[in-house]
Design a protein around this motif. Structure first.
Motif, short mmCIF file in Angstrom:
data_model
loop_
_atom_site.label_atom_id
_atom_site.label_comp_id
_atom_site.label_asym_id
_atom_site.label_seq_id
_atom_site.Cartn_x
_atom_site.Cartn_y
_atom_site.Cartn_z
N LEU A 1 0.84 -1.20 0.00
CA LEU A 1 0.00 0.00 0.00
C LEU A 1 0.87 1.25 0.00
N ASP A 2 0.49 2.21 -0.80
CA ASP A 2 1.22 3.47 -0.86
C ASP A 2 1.23 4.12 0.52
N GLY A 3 2.41 4.52 0.98
CA GLY A 3 2.53 5.18 2.28
C GLY A 3 2.82 4.24 3.43
N VAL A 4 2.81 2.92 3.19
CA VAL A 4 3.12 1.95 4.24
C VAL A 4 4.53 1.43 4.00
N GLY A 5 5.47 1.91 4.81
CA GLY A 5 6.85 1.48 4.69
C GLY A 5 7.11 0.22 5.49
N PRO A 6 8.35 -0.29 5.44
CA PRO A 6 8.68 -1.53 6.15
C PRO A 6 8.42 -1.47 7.65
N VAL A 7 8.70 -0.33 8.29
CA VAL A 7 8.50 -0.23 9.74
C VAL A 7 7.02 -0.33 10.08
N THR A 8 6.17 0.43 9.35
CA THR A 8 4.73 0.36 9.58
C THR A 8 4.20 -1.03 9.26
N ALA A 9 4.72 -1.63 8.20
CA ALA A 9 4.28 -2.98 7.82
C ALA A 9 4.57 -3.98 8.93
N ARG A 10 5.75 -3.88 9.54
CA ARG A 10 6.09 -4.82 10.63
C ARG A 10 5.21 -4.56 11.86
#
Length: 357
Positions: A150-159
């Motif tokens: 998803l646009d705006g969801v980086g690796p940190v947010t994803a984890r």
């Protein structure tokens, strides 16, 4: 909407002249073209459908044929109802899937099997991938995508989401909005909830590519060591700073592009605090962009930096500082520039770039 990602035959980044020509090619179909440097663009073709008497997928195929015939550049085109879905349809297979271990590429393997509502052409690089304009088809397309897609969801947010059992977009879409707001904050939670349902209110904004210069470093193999990646970024920032100062220009922003072993790409950009050609300022921002990606066991093949939105140095203002260390660094930089001008670009380099080809 079309999202077009260009693929030169040699695998190298798209040159600025070729990129401008490819944007002009899109402008032959619609004036609503948004450049996404260094190798992509969005095009709103709603007004072109009736004019050309073709649907969006047919226009996408025209773009592919013309790009190949005129410039020898293939492209992957995502066709969807909004920019978010078009970007995701055009993304490389497996993009956004955060690696949790094993010996695979950057991302863990995607679960196989064609599903009802799957994107036509999905999984092929250099093809037209269409997301049907139907709520059930959109939900099926998004359901098994990783959160980081998803646009705006980086690796940190994803984890963070994954830690709450929300590692896939379908799981995020099924979560109550209030739960997402408690995990991510009110604004981010609402935005992620909408995107998980395929909602994107952002328009395609016509623009032209900002004047920019870039540099790339390719590693000899898959580079997992973040220290070596930082050395490469230092070398690239040093090169860009020297080129900017030699041309009497400053940059307002920096873009970092990371290319992985599975051919997927991550691009992040950020504005500098003030327009600058000062190597430490460029390096600091490059490091910050790299750290923000949260790469742990990523198999990186290449990193590239691009100095964006260039302007003449005499037109830019600089915040005065009484820091003697900053003044000393700028004097050393001026001496280094003179040495390079006389003896060549490799006459003087930062010590931290030792071992970087």
């Amino acid at each position: 909407m079309l999202c077009v990602r260009f693929h030169p035959p040699d695998g190298r980044p798209v040159g600025e002249d070729v990129y401008s020509a490819l944007l002009a090619l899109l402008a032959e179909l619609t004036p609503v073209v948004q450049a996404l440097p260094p190798d992509a663009a969005l095009a709103d073709v709603r007004g072109a459908l009736r004019y050309f008497g073709r649907d969006a997928a047919e226009l996408a195929r025209i773009v592919r044929v013309r790009a190949l015939a005129r410039h020898g550049v293939d492209c992957t085109v995502g066709v969807a109802a909004n920019p978010l879905l078009a970007r995701m349809a055009a993304a490389p297979p497996g993009a956004g899937r955060v690696e949790r271990g094993g010996t695979g590429g950057r991302w863990g393997g995607a679960r196989g099997g064609r599903r009802p509502g799957a994107v036509s052409g999905a999984g092929r690089r250099g093809a037209v991938h269409t997301v049907p304009d139907d709520p059930r088809a959109v939900a099926a397309f998004l359901a098994r995508k990783p959160a980081a897609a998803l646009d705006g969801v980086g690796p940190v947010t994803a984890r963070t989401l994954d830690a709450y059992g929300l590692g896939e977009v379908g799981q995020i879409a099924a979560a109550p909005p209030g739960t997402l707001q408690r995990i991510l904050g009110a604004t981010a939670g609402r935005a992620v909830h909408e995107r998980a349902h395929g909602i994107d209110r952002a328009p395609v904004t016509p623009n032209s590519p900002a004047r920019s210069i870039g540099a790339e470093h390719r590693f000899a193999g898959d580079e997992l060591d973040p220290t070596r990646r930082r050395r490469a970024l230092l070398a690239l920032a040093d090169e860009l700073g020297a080129r900017l100062r030699a041309s009497g220009q400053v940059a307002r922003a920096i873009t970092l592009t990371v290319r992985y072993a599975d051919r997927s790409v991550t691009t992040r950009g950020r504005a500098l605090p003030e327009p600058s050609a000062h190597t430490p300022a460029l390096t600091s921002l490059a490091y910050a962009l790299h750290e923000a990606l949260g790469l742990e066991r990523a198999r990186v093949r290449a990193v590239a930096l691009r100095a964006e939105d260039l302007t003449a140095a005499e037109r830019a203002s600089r915040q005065l500082t009484f820091d003697p260390a900053d003044d000393r660094a700028r004097r050393i930089e001026a001496v280094t520039d003179r040495a390079r001008a006389r003896f060549g670009a490799r006459a003087a380099r930062p010590a931290g770039t030792a071992g970087v080809g």
